[in-house]
Design an enzyme around this catalytic site. Structure first.
Site, PDB file in Angstrom:
ATOM      1  N   LYS A  11      41.690  37.162  55.729  1.00  0.00           N
ATOM      2  CA  LYS A  11      42.801  36.317  56.196  1.00  0.00           C
ATOM      3  C   LYS A  11      42.384  34.844  56.305  1.00  0.00           C
ATOM      4  O   LYS A  11      41.189  34.525  56.301  1.00  0.00           O
ATOM      5  CB  LYS A  11      43.283  36.844  57.545  1.00  0.00           C
ATOM      6  CG  LYS A  11      43.898  38.250  57.467  1.00  0.00           C
ATOM      7  CD  LYS A  11      44.505  38.640  58.806  1.00  0.00           C
ATOM      8  CE  LYS A  11      45.163  40.014  58.729  1.00  0.00           C
ATOM      9  NZ  LYS A  11      45.854  40.368  59.986  1.00  0.00           N
ATOM     10  N   TYR A  51      54.674  41.599  54.521  1.00  0.00           N
ATOM     11  CA  TYR A  51      54.739  42.213  55.849  1.00  0.00           C
ATOM     12  C   TYR A  51      56.166  42.647  56.216  1.00  0.00           C
ATOM     13  O   TYR A  51      56.489  42.768  57.397  1.00  0.00           O
ATOM     14  CB  TYR A  51      54.211  41.235  56.905  1.00  0.00           C
ATOM     15  CG  TYR A  51      52.697  41.171  56.987  1.00  0.00           C
ATOM     16  CD1 TYR A  51      51.956  42.280  57.420  1.00  0.00           C
ATOM     17  CD2 TYR A  51      52.002  40.015  56.677  1.00  0.00           C
ATOM     18  CE1 TYR A  51      50.574  42.231  57.515  1.00  0.00           C
ATOM     19  CE2 TYR A  51      50.609  39.954  56.776  1.00  0.00           C
ATOM     20  CZ  TYR A  51      49.909  41.069  57.194  1.00  0.00           C
ATOM     21  OH  TYR A  51      48.543  41.022  57.302  1.00  0.00           O
ATOM     22  N   PHE A  59      56.282  39.475  66.659  1.00  0.00           N
ATOM     23  CA  PHE A  59      55.225  38.602  66.139  1.00  0.00           C
ATOM     24  C   PHE A  59      55.398  38.258  64.649  1.00  0.00           C
ATOM     25  O   PHE A  59      54.544  37.609  64.066  1.00  0.00           O
ATOM     26  CB  PHE A  59      53.839  39.227  66.368  1.00  0.00           C
ATOM     27  CG  PHE A  59      53.680  40.623  65.796  1.00  0.00           C
ATOM     28  CD1 PHE A  59      53.381  40.819  64.460  1.00  0.00           C
ATOM     29  CD2 PHE A  59      53.813  41.741  66.610  1.00  0.00           C
ATOM     30  CE1 PHE A  59      53.219  42.091  63.926  1.00  0.00           C
ATOM     31  CE2 PHE A  59      53.663  43.027  66.093  1.00  0.00           C
ATOM     32  CZ  PHE A  59      53.365  43.196  64.743  1.00  0.00           C
ATOM     33  N   ARG A  87      39.549  50.926  57.219  1.00  0.00           N
ATOM     34  CA  ARG A  87      40.089  50.721  58.577  1.00  0.00           C
ATOM     35  C   ARG A  87      38.973  50.887  59.618  1.00  0.00           C
ATOM     36  O   ARG A  87      38.920  50.148  60.606  1.00  0.00           O
ATOM     37  CB  ARG A  87      41.268  51.654  58.838  1.00  0.00           C
ATOM     38  CG  ARG A  87      42.467  51.258  57.960  1.00  0.00           C
ATOM     39  CD  ARG A  87      43.678  52.130  58.165  1.00  0.00           C
ATOM     40  NE  ARG A  87      44.320  51.897  59.440  1.00  0.00           N
ATOM     41  CZ  ARG A  87      45.144  50.871  59.694  1.00  0.00           C
ATOM     42  NH1 ARG A  87      45.390  49.978  58.767  1.00  0.00           N
ATOM     43  NH2 ARG A  87      45.719  50.751  60.869  1.00  0.00           N
ATOM     44  N   THR A  93      43.005  46.783  65.436  1.00  0.00           N
ATOM     45  CA  THR A  93      43.744  45.530  65.162  1.00  0.00           C
ATOM     46  C   THR A  93      43.363  44.422  66.131  1.00  0.00           C
ATOM     47  O   THR A  93      43.173  43.275  65.736  1.00  0.00           O
ATOM     48  CB  THR A  93      45.265  45.802  65.262  1.00  0.00           C
ATOM     49  OG1 THR A  93      45.585  46.886  64.397  1.00  0.00           O
ATOM     50  CG2 THR A  93      46.073  44.581  64.860  1.00  0.00           C
ATOM     51  N   ARG A 104      36.256  43.185  62.962  1.00  0.00           N
ATOM     52  CA  ARG A 104      37.150  42.485  63.906  1.00  0.00           C
ATOM     53  C   ARG A 104      36.462  42.250  65.247  1.00  0.00           C
ATOM     54  O   ARG A 104      36.668  41.199  65.864  1.00  0.00           O
ATOM     55  CB  ARG A 104      38.436  43.277  64.060  1.00  0.00           C
ATOM     56  CG  ARG A 104      39.331  43.130  62.817  1.00  0.00           C
ATOM     57  CD  ARG A 104      40.409  44.160  62.801  1.00  0.00           C
ATOM     58  NE  ARG A 104      41.493  43.875  61.865  1.00  0.00           N
ATOM     59  CZ  ARG A 104      42.422  44.762  61.559  1.00  0.00           C
ATOM     60  NH1 ARG A 104      42.399  45.975  62.087  1.00  0.00           N
ATOM     61  NH2 ARG A 104      43.375  44.434  60.718  1.00  0.00           N
ATOM     62  N   ASN A 114      42.539  38.091  63.224  1.00  0.00           N
ATOM     63  CA  ASN A 114      41.630  39.242  63.252  1.00  0.00           C
ATOM     64  C   ASN A 114      40.907  39.452  61.911  1.00  0.00           C
ATOM     65  O   ASN A 114      40.486  40.554  61.586  1.00  0.00           O
ATOM     66  CB  ASN A 114      42.376  40.508  63.707  1.00  0.00           C
ATOM     67  CG  ASN A 114      43.487  40.917  62.753  1.00  0.00           C
ATOM     68  OD1 ASN A 114      43.773  40.228  61.778  1.00  0.00           O
ATOM     69  ND2 ASN A 114      44.111  42.053  63.014  1.00  0.00           N
ATOM     70  N   HIS A 117      42.822  42.412  56.792  1.00  0.00           N
ATOM     71  CA  HIS A 117      43.921  43.385  56.747  1.00  0.00           C
ATOM     72  C   HIS A 117      43.464  44.570  55.910  1.00  0.00           C
ATOM     73  O   HIS A 117      42.642  44.423  55.008  1.00  0.00           O
ATOM     74  CB  HIS A 117      45.159  42.754  56.084  1.00  0.00           C
ATOM     75  CG  HIS A 117      46.210  43.757  55.754  1.00  0.00           C
ATOM     76  ND1 HIS A 117      47.107  44.226  56.692  1.00  0.00           N
ATOM     77  CD2 HIS A 117      46.476  44.432  54.605  1.00  0.00           C
ATOM     78  CE1 HIS A 117      47.888  45.137  56.124  1.00  0.00           C
ATOM     79  NE2 HIS A 117      47.525  45.277  54.855  1.00  0.00           N
ATOM     80  N   GLU A 128      50.975  47.701  48.493  1.00  0.00           N
ATOM     81  CA  GLU A 128      50.219  46.465  48.758  1.00  0.00           C
ATOM     82  C   GLU A 128      49.347  46.066  47.562  1.00  0.00           C
ATOM     83  O   GLU A 128      49.213  44.884  47.251  1.00  0.00           O
ATOM     84  CB  GLU A 128      49.384  46.644  50.022  1.00  0.00           C
ATOM     85  CG  GLU A 128      50.271  46.775  51.264  1.00  0.00           C
ATOM     86  CD  GLU A 128      49.498  46.865  52.562  1.00  0.00           C
ATOM     87  OE1 GLU A 128      48.249  47.038  52.527  1.00  0.00           O
ATOM     88  OE2 GLU A 128      50.137  46.752  53.620  1.00  0.00           O
TER      89      GLU A 128
HETATM   90  P1  CMP Z   1      47.326  43.593  60.037  1.00  0.00           P
HETATM   91  O1  CMP Z   1      46.410  44.754  59.880  1.00  0.00           O
HETATM   92  O2  CMP Z   1      47.288  42.540  59.006  1.00  0.00           O
HETATM   93  O3  CMP Z   1      48.841  44.127  60.163  1.00  0.00           O
HETATM   94  C1  CMP Z   1      49.856  43.407  60.843  1.00  0.00           C
HETATM   95  C2  CMP Z   1      49.315  42.254  61.614  1.00  0.00           C
HETATM   96  O4  CMP Z   1      50.139  41.705  62.610  1.00  0.00           O
HETATM   97  C3  CMP Z   1      48.074  42.681  62.355  1.00  0.00           C
HETATM   98  O5  CMP Z   1      47.009  42.904  61.450  1.00  0.00           O
HETATM   99  C4  CMP Z   1      47.866  41.523  63.314  1.00  0.00           C
HETATM  100  O6  CMP Z   1      47.054  40.500  62.794  1.00  0.00           O
HETATM  101  C5  CMP Z   1      49.278  40.961  63.479  1.00  0.00           C
HETATM  102  N1  CMP Z   1      49.745  41.017  64.868  1.00  0.00           N
HETATM  103  C6  CMP Z   1      50.045  39.942  65.606  1.00  0.00           C
HETATM  104  N2  CMP Z   1      50.457  40.317  66.822  1.00  0.00           N
HETATM  105  C7  CMP Z   1      50.399  41.670  66.862  1.00  0.00           C
HETATM  106  C8  CMP Z   1      50.687  42.638  67.851  1.00  0.00           C
HETATM  107  N3  CMP Z   1      51.115  42.304  69.073  1.00  0.00           N
HETATM  108  N4  CMP Z   1      50.500  43.936  67.534  1.00  0.00           N
HETATM  109  C9  CMP Z   1      50.076  44.297  66.286  1.00  0.00           C
HETATM  110  N5  CMP Z   1      49.790  43.401  65.304  1.00  0.00           N
HETATM  111  C10 CMP Z   1      49.943  42.106  65.596  1.00  0.00           C
END
Ligand code: CMP
Length: 139
Positions: A11, A51, A59, A87, A93, A104, A114, A117, A128
């Site tokens: 990211k 997304y 968010f 993962r 996350t 992370r 974070n 992805h 994706e």
């Molecule tokens: P990612 O795995 O890229 O998938 C969705 C992204 O939304 C997640 O990582 C986070 O970086 C982002 N995100 C931001 N706020 C939240 C939240 N409250 N809960 C989950 N994902 C979030």
């Protein structure tokens, strides 16, 4: 043997901090083959499309603004049980909840910033991977 491909993104926070190399090193150490890689900057519309599954979440706007705020590296990774392996390599996350030794936990700053992805299921991985790469690029 269930060899799977998954889509990973380094990211903008990680790219901007110059830690893409550290993350790629962890990709190799985890045992992945890098099938394809490209660096690019997403437009806001492209981030929103990627997304789209999160479009109703609170968010979503912040997330898509962040994901289009700078360059990313998109990767197709392959390994046995590759979706779960990536993962696990990333960790939870929220970096504060991620296990020690994960990307992370070690390198992430917040739930949004974070670092990486990863696809969460085979159907998501197919969508994706297709979002970033044409079939002829997956060699
Ligand atoms: P990612 O795995 O890229 O998938 C969705 C992204 O939304 C997640 O990582 C986070 O970086 C982002 N995100 C931001 N706020 C939240 C939240 N409250 N809960 C989950 N994902 C979030």
């Amino acid at each position: 043997m269930a060899i799977e491909k998954t889509l990973a993104i380094i990211k903008p926070d990680a790219f901007g901090r110059g830690i893409s190399g550290e993350i790629l090193s962890r990709v190799h150490k985890a045992g992945f083959k890098i099938v394809a890689a490209k660096s690019l900057r997403l437009t806001a519309a492209q981030a929103e499309g990627f997304y789209a599954v999160h479009r109703e979440r609170s968010f979503f706007k912040e997330l898509t603004e962040f994901m289009s705020s700078g360059k990313v590296i998109a990767l197709v990774l392959e390994a046995e049980k590759g979706i779960a392996l990536w993962r696990d390599t990333m960790g939870a996350t929220d970096p504060a909840k991620a296990a020690p030794g994960t990307i992370r936990r070690d390198l992430g700053a917040s739930i949004q910033n974070n670092c990486t992805h990863g696809s969460d299921a085979p159907e998501t991985a197919a969508f994706e991977i297709g979002y970033f790469f044409a079939g002829h690029e997956l060699v």
